[in-house]
Design a protein around this motif. Structure first.
Motif, short mmCIF file in Angstrom:
data_model
loop_
_atom_site.label_atom_id
_atom_site.label_comp_id
_atom_site.label_asym_id
_atom_site.label_seq_id
_atom_site.Cartn_x
_atom_site.Cartn_y
_atom_site.Cartn_z
N THR A 29 116.42 28.16 20.47
CA THR A 29 117.75 28.67 20.81
C THR A 29 117.86 30.17 20.51
N ALA A 33 118.20 33.13 23.35
CA ALA A 33 119.35 34.04 23.26
C ALA A 33 118.92 35.50 23.21
N ILE A 126 125.96 35.71 19.83
CA ILE A 126 124.96 36.64 20.33
C ILE A 126 125.63 38.00 20.35
N PHE A 137 121.18 37.06 16.96
CA PHE A 137 121.68 35.72 17.21
C PHE A 137 121.99 35.09 15.86
#
Length: 154
Positions: A29, A33, A126, A137
């Motif tokens: 993730t 991002a 973000i 992030f």
């Protein structure tokens, strides 16, 4: 969002404790991002933030190591926003935030003085510099009673 600035505007005393810092591949993730290359390392910072001596926020921060060389040698118990501006010439232009109700477990629950499964607000953020260059992030776990959201509508 600058935690220290917001706290001071509300006549609160902010504090940050660095729990850990690592060079890692990082979770997918975070990698997605930040749009980092497959072989690029991330810096992971884990911090506990308090207001007036009360723990209110446990955060995981991911940053591309290539954008922030030598970051882990710096004082990371203050404002990361200020450090990024001062030492890396990063001007945060905007953020994307996703806020949902979640729960805290294990080390997060312990650090926030909550029981396993206690409710919290989870914010996934973000942060961008320039047009759309992601530079940070975050996954934040807020004590649910320590945050108030105000969303004006016109």
């Amino acid at each position: 969002m600058n935690f220290y600035l917001l706290a001071e505007q509300q006549q609160r005393t902010p504090a940050t404790e660095l729990i850990s810092q690592k060079r890692i591949k990082g979770p997918q993730t975070a990698r997605t991002a930040l749009a980092v290359a497959a072989d690029e390392k991330l810096i992971e910072l884990v911090r506990l933030r308090s207001l007036d001596g009360r723990p209110v926020l446990y955060e995981f921060i991911y940053l591309p190591e290539s954008r922030f060389p030598e970051l882990m040698k710096k004082d990371l118990e203050g404002s990361l926003t200020t450090l990024m501006q001062r030492d890396y010439n990063v001007e945060i232009t905007h953020e994307d935030n996703r806020i949902c109700v979640s729960a805290v477990y294990d080390q997060v629950a312990d650090a926030l003085s909550h029981i396993n499964g206690a409710p919290c607000l989870e914010i996934r953020r973000i942060r961008y510099e320039g047009e759309r260059k992601a530079v940070e992030f975050d996954i934040e776990h807020w004590v649910h009673s320590a945050i108030e959201l105000r969303i004006p509508s016109h």
